[in-house]
Design an enzyme around this catalytic site. Sequence first.
Site, PDB file in Angstrom:
ATOM      1  N   GLU A 100     -10.581 -34.950  45.311  1.00 50.52           N
ATOM      2  CA  GLU A 100     -10.578 -33.367  45.643  1.00 50.52           C
ATOM      3  C   GLU A 100      -9.428 -32.885  46.012  1.00 50.52           C
ATOM      4  O   GLU A 100      -8.889 -33.432  46.847  1.00 50.52           O
ATOM      5  CB  GLU A 100     -11.786 -32.943  46.441  1.00 50.52           C
ATOM      6  CG  GLU A 100     -13.169 -33.740  45.879  1.00 50.52           C
ATOM      7  CD  GLU A 100     -13.973 -33.275  47.135  1.00 50.52           C
ATOM      8  OE1 GLU A 100     -13.807 -32.802  48.061  1.00 50.52           O
ATOM      9  OE2 GLU A 100     -15.260 -33.948  46.984  1.00 50.52           O
ATOM     10  N   LYS A 158      -6.860 -31.114  48.436  1.00 49.38           N
ATOM     11  CA  LYS A 158      -7.094 -31.128  49.908  1.00 49.38           C
ATOM     12  C   LYS A 158      -6.607 -29.508  50.217  1.00 49.38           C
ATOM     13  O   LYS A 158      -5.323 -29.543  50.351  1.00 49.38           O
ATOM     14  CB  LYS A 158      -6.452 -32.275  50.725  1.00 49.38           C
ATOM     15  CG  LYS A 158      -6.590 -32.233  51.943  1.00 49.38           C
ATOM     16  CD  LYS A 158      -6.207 -33.426  52.741  1.00 49.38           C
ATOM     17  CE  LYS A 158      -6.124 -33.260  54.251  1.00 49.38           C
ATOM     18  NZ  LYS A 158      -5.875 -32.117  55.163  1.00 49.38           N
ATOM     19  N   ASP A 181      -5.250 -26.393  52.086  1.00 48.63           N
ATOM     20  CA  ASP A 181      -4.762 -26.411  53.353  1.00 48.63           C
ATOM     21  C   ASP A 181      -5.262 -25.043  53.845  1.00 48.63           C
ATOM     22  O   ASP A 181      -4.534 -23.913  54.025  1.00 48.63           O
ATOM     23  CB  ASP A 181      -2.972 -26.307  53.048  1.00 48.63           C
ATOM     24  CG  ASP A 181      -2.239 -26.534  54.428  1.00 48.63           C
ATOM     25  OD1 ASP A 181      -2.983 -26.940  55.467  1.00 48.63           O
ATOM     26  OD2 ASP A 181      -1.149 -26.530  54.527  1.00 48.63           O
ATOM     27  N   GLU A 219     -13.705 -25.293  53.022  1.00 47.31           N
ATOM     28  CA  GLU A 219     -12.285 -25.003  53.750  1.00 47.31           C
ATOM     29  C   GLU A 219     -12.370 -23.291  53.285  1.00 47.31           C
ATOM     30  O   GLU A 219     -12.627 -23.130  52.362  1.00 47.31           O
ATOM     31  CB  GLU A 219     -11.392 -25.613  52.750  1.00 47.31           C
ATOM     32  CG  GLU A 219     -10.051 -25.682  53.606  1.00 47.31           C
ATOM     33  CD  GLU A 219      -9.678 -26.656  54.542  1.00 47.31           C
ATOM     34  OE1 GLU A 219     -10.932 -27.521  54.947  1.00 47.31           O
ATOM     35  OE2 GLU A 219      -8.711 -27.015  55.166  1.00 47.31           O
ATOM     36  N   TYR A 259     -17.167 -28.661  50.191  1.00 45.12           N
ATOM     37  CA  TYR A 259     -16.900 -29.814  49.553  1.00 45.12           C
ATOM     38  C   TYR A 259     -17.840 -30.769  50.434  1.00 45.12           C
ATOM     39  O   TYR A 259     -17.757 -31.899  50.102  1.00 45.12           O
ATOM     40  CB  TYR A 259     -15.434 -30.202  50.026  1.00 45.12           C
ATOM     41  CG  TYR A 259     -14.891 -30.061  51.410  1.00 45.12           C
ATOM     42  CD1 TYR A 259     -15.275 -30.601  52.462  1.00 45.12           C
ATOM     43  CD2 TYR A 259     -14.090 -29.140  51.749  1.00 45.12           C
ATOM     44  CE1 TYR A 259     -15.085 -30.829  53.827  1.00 45.12           C
ATOM     45  CE2 TYR A 259     -13.383 -28.927  52.919  1.00 45.12           C
ATOM     46  CZ  TYR A 259     -13.985 -29.747  54.224  1.00 45.12           C
ATOM     47  OH  TYR A 259     -13.510 -29.632  55.303  1.00 45.12           O
ATOM     48  N   LYS A 263      -1.577 -37.792  51.276  1.00 44.36           N
ATOM     49  CA  LYS A 263      -1.074 -36.617  51.732  1.00 44.36           C
ATOM     50  C   LYS A 263       0.511 -36.448  51.122  1.00 44.36           C
ATOM     51  O   LYS A 263       1.286 -37.150  50.622  1.00 44.36           O
ATOM     52  CB  LYS A 263      -0.407 -36.754  53.220  1.00 44.36           C
ATOM     53  CG  LYS A 263      -1.673 -36.786  54.147  1.00 44.36           C
ATOM     54  CD  LYS A 263      -2.100 -35.282  54.244  1.00 44.36           C
ATOM     55  CE  LYS A 263      -1.414 -34.520  55.152  1.00 44.36           C
ATOM     56  NZ  LYS A 263      -1.881 -34.571  56.579  1.00 44.36           N
ATOM     57  N   CYS A 307      34.842 -10.395  52.440  1.00 46.52           N
ATOM     58  CA  CYS A 307      34.539 -11.452  51.638  1.00 46.52           C
ATOM     59  C   CYS A 307      35.124 -12.874  52.349  1.00 46.52           C
ATOM     60  O   CYS A 307      36.067 -12.903  52.641  1.00 46.52           O
ATOM     61  CB  CYS A 307      35.095 -11.470  50.175  1.00 46.52           C
ATOM     62  SG  CYS A 307      34.841 -12.906  49.277  1.00 46.52           S
ATOM     63  N   CYS A 322      37.822 -14.567  49.827  1.00 50.64           N
ATOM     64  CA  CYS A 322      39.197 -14.042  49.532  1.00 50.64           C
ATOM     65  C   CYS A 322      39.526 -12.906  50.390  1.00 50.64           C
ATOM     66  O   CYS A 322      40.711 -12.431  50.417  1.00 50.64           O
ATOM     67  CB  CYS A 322      38.951 -13.121  48.150  1.00 50.64           C
ATOM     68  SG  CYS A 322      37.882 -11.674  48.021  1.00 50.64           S
ATOM     69  N   CYS A 336      31.420  -8.692  47.310  1.00 50.25           N
ATOM     70  CA  CYS A 336      32.887  -8.417  47.290  1.00 50.25           C
ATOM     71  C   CYS A 336      33.331  -8.023  45.948  1.00 50.25           C
ATOM     72  O   CYS A 336      32.885  -8.410  44.726  1.00 50.25           O
ATOM     73  CB  CYS A 336      33.406 -10.061  47.240  1.00 50.25           C
ATOM     74  SG  CYS A 336      35.087 -10.293  46.929  1.00 50.25           S
ATOM     75  N   CYS A 388      38.348 -12.669  42.692  1.00 49.65           N
ATOM     76  CA  CYS A 388      37.733 -13.449  44.078  1.00 49.65           C
ATOM     77  C   CYS A 388      37.645 -14.880  43.367  1.00 49.65           C
ATOM     78  O   CYS A 388      36.701 -14.921  42.324  1.00 49.65           O
ATOM     79  CB  CYS A 388      36.540 -12.893  44.618  1.00 49.65           C
ATOM     80  SG  CYS A 388      35.731 -13.923  45.776  1.00 49.65           S
TER      81      CYS A 388
HETATM   82  S1  IVH Z   1     -13.570 -34.183  53.701  1.00 47.84           S
HETATM   83  C1  IVH Z   1     -15.163 -36.825  56.527  1.00 47.84           C
HETATM   84  N1  IVH Z   1     -12.776 -32.757  51.378  1.00 47.84           N
HETATM   85  O1  IVH Z   1      -9.013 -31.837  55.253  1.00 47.84           O
HETATM   86  C2  IVH Z   1     -14.711 -36.112  55.445  1.00 47.84           C
HETATM   87  N2  IVH Z   1     -11.947 -32.448  53.769  1.00 47.84           N
HETATM   88  O2  IVH Z   1      -8.871 -34.103  57.933  1.00 47.84           O
HETATM   89  C3  IVH Z   1     -13.817 -34.837  56.127  1.00 47.84           C
HETATM   90  N3  IVH Z   1     -10.035 -30.870  53.808  1.00 47.84           N
HETATM   91  O3  IVH Z   1      -9.406 -30.192  57.927  1.00 47.84           O
HETATM   92  C4  IVH Z   1     -13.406 -34.128  55.201  1.00 47.84           C
HETATM   93  N4  IVH Z   1     -10.010 -30.139  51.577  1.00 47.84           N
HETATM   94  O4  IVH Z   1     -11.035 -29.311  56.310  1.00 47.84           O
HETATM   95  C5  IVH Z   1     -12.462 -32.907  53.072  1.00 47.84           C
HETATM   96  N5  IVH Z   1     -11.987 -31.535  49.691  1.00 47.84           N
HETATM   97  C6  IVH Z   1     -11.978 -31.621  50.891  1.00 47.84           C
HETATM   98  C7  IVH Z   1     -11.051 -31.004  51.723  1.00 47.84           C
HETATM   99  C8  IVH Z   1     -11.028 -31.408  53.107  1.00 47.84           C
HETATM  100  C9  IVH Z   1      -9.460 -29.979  52.738  1.00 47.84           C
HETATM  101  C10 IVH Z   1      -9.554 -30.757  55.238  1.00 47.84           C
HETATM  102  C11 IVH Z   1     -10.616 -30.750  56.117  1.00 47.84           C
HETATM  103  C12 IVH Z   1     -10.213 -31.177  57.348  1.00 47.84           C
HETATM  104  C13 IVH Z   1      -9.053 -32.117  56.865  1.00 47.84           C
HETATM  105  C14 IVH Z   1      -9.536 -33.527  57.044  1.00 47.84           C
END
Ligand code: IVH
Length: 698
Positions: free
Chosen positions: A126, A128, A130, A191, A243, A332, A428, A431, A446, A451
């Site tokens: 999935e 992740k 932010d 999230e 999630y 990551k 500038c 020049c 400029c 130039c």
């Molecule tokens: S699972 C044990 N799924 O990532 C499972 N986390 O350190 C824990 N996050 O701040 C979370 N998308 O909010 C999971 N599809 C996703 C996620 C997700 C973002 C974030 C979560 C947390 C960090 C996990």
Amino acid sequence: MPEPGAPSHATRQRFEAARERAEALRGQIRYHDHRYYELGEPEIGDGEYDALLRELRALEERHPELSTPDSPTQRVPGQPQQPFGVAEHRTPMLSLGNAFDARELGAWHERVLRELDAPGVAMICEPKIDGLAISLLYEQGRFARGATRGDGLRGEDVTANLRTLREIPAAVRRDETDVADTPSSFEVRGEVYLTREEFERLNQERARAGLQLYMNPRNTTAGSLRQLDPAVTASRDLRFFAYQLGRAAGEGAPASQSQALSWLQQAGFPTNPHARRFESLDEVTAFCTGWEERRGELPYEIDGIVVKVDEIALQRQLGAVGREPRWAVAYKFPAEQAVTALRDIEVSVGRTGVLTPYAVLEPVVVGGATVSKATLHNESHITELDIRVGDDVIVQRAGDVIPQVVGPVLSRRRGTENLRHFEMPSRCPACGHAAARDEGDAGLYCVNRDCPAQFERLVEHYASRGGMEIEGLGEKLSRQLVGEGLIRSLSDIYGLATRRELLLALERMGERRLDNLLGQIEASKARPLRRLLVALGIRHVGEETATALAVHFGEMEALAGAASEELEQIEGIGPTVSRSVVDYLGDAGNRALLERLRAAGVRMNDDVSARGGPLEGETIVVTGALERWSRNEVEALVRELGGRVGSAVTKQTTLLVAGAGGGSKRVRAEELGTPIRDESSFRELLAGRGWREVRSPS
Ligand code: IVH
């Protein structure tokens, strides 16, 4: 000599420094508390905040007399602050272990297989998001309480604010879920986030109001959820992805994460559409690296991929070590933001003379590359954000875009460093010519046509990918060649082959590199007109305009002879562009340049045609004197309708359009059996293929 027993001068000095530092730290921590809890506009991340707190705690431990009862260190760590209530999590909200590359992902996978004693395992990947992790409790199918993660055990109760999110259902769609018995109480985790677009919108609003800009969508999300007035939260388009489903005890509870996601979706929760289930590590790795490349395509920011063991029973079997589950890992991506020192601000001169300030940085790795320079956009970006030389700044680099300075980290200012305000130079930097400010436009330019810096940029642009594509002739070599006087006009590029000795004397220029370069230069002569038009650096002429011009005119001579009215007949070309083109081609110096390029053997025509037109696949030759159209006009029309224009009749020619005269081509066509049409029968042919004349013939 100090008295025995009395603290030495040095000790007193150290203590004094510690006292000052502790005071400064408390001030900063209070400032950030205020931003975080009261304004809901955090300026720094949790990690940085923790570092401040840690430093203060260490100082107070070393010098207990510095400790004060109201020091931020006296708060119970992780304890949620007023004014939000405390929300206990029924099961801890865990965090995730990280994998920073494919090898670490492989190590995680291997450990999972070992623990399970299985040859393979199904996983779900999935994006992740932010944003900010939250927990939602549903009682009797209704949304009852929403909380932030906090320290994982207890978070802040932000129910009122979460109720304002459109994407968080107030009640689940019970009848539509095929899981018959919706548990009377369950928890959804997910999230909350902001799209890039909404983040931009909020910042534009703030800029208009003269407020400090937000640093990134994540901090802004956190701040938006901590608003005291839910109406403020409601005014921001916060989004949500679910999630995780918790405490779905009882019959029919999902047996896997994929089933949980479908259940969530059916119950009315948004789930990420890009989640995928895989059986092999290779597929998982490909998914992760694929999204690392394409993360920019998503309308929101992701900082990695979460890989989870799919089956819930297996998740239970794997369990957790401390706060991290063994059944999941975060792959990551390299951070797209980093903090580094701003050493200096310099000014670069663009191809058109625009002066742009840029940051000279303490080198730092951002988005997987080392960055030592970053754009500061313009003067107002610097003043609005109060960026000063000597500041620590946030640098951002996403994908292919040029690194940029997002803003200063104000909390890092100690007040003791020598910060310097920046002012745009009045001349500038290359020049020394006076710079002028464009009316209406905030930028400085400029105005010197000669130039050298502008010309260096032009050479670089001429050789760039969208232009004549001369590999090896980049920023550095352009500067060297212009600086050494080896290139004084673009056409000098084609004379370089005769100056081997001088070129070999250049720094870092060997025989091989030179041969490569000269080969590239030779090859560039064959680039079609549309590329040349881009390469010349005519204002307002980019790839699209250049192609439209090349399709219409086919060759430089025809374009150079055209009036601005004719240019404006072309779709997508307005008065500004047409004036710029006509001005450029009307200039005697530019005409001379084009003549020299032609003499050097640079191709001056194009066979590009509009795609998908009624003449696609046809190669048409035009000859003789036509009545209603000029030859150029017919040729332009052929290209615009998708056909190719040939100069001589060959076996490839599919049609000869012949006016009066045109003897030899007609003879050749007759020999080859090529169809021949006069003007009116050609028009009939076009009409038969659905073409309708819109333009009145000139
Ligand atoms: S699972 C044990 N799924 O990532 C499972 N986390 O350190 C824990 N996050 O701040 C979370 N998308 O909010 C999971 N599809 C996703 C996620 C997700 C973002 C974030 C979560 C947390 C960090 C996990």
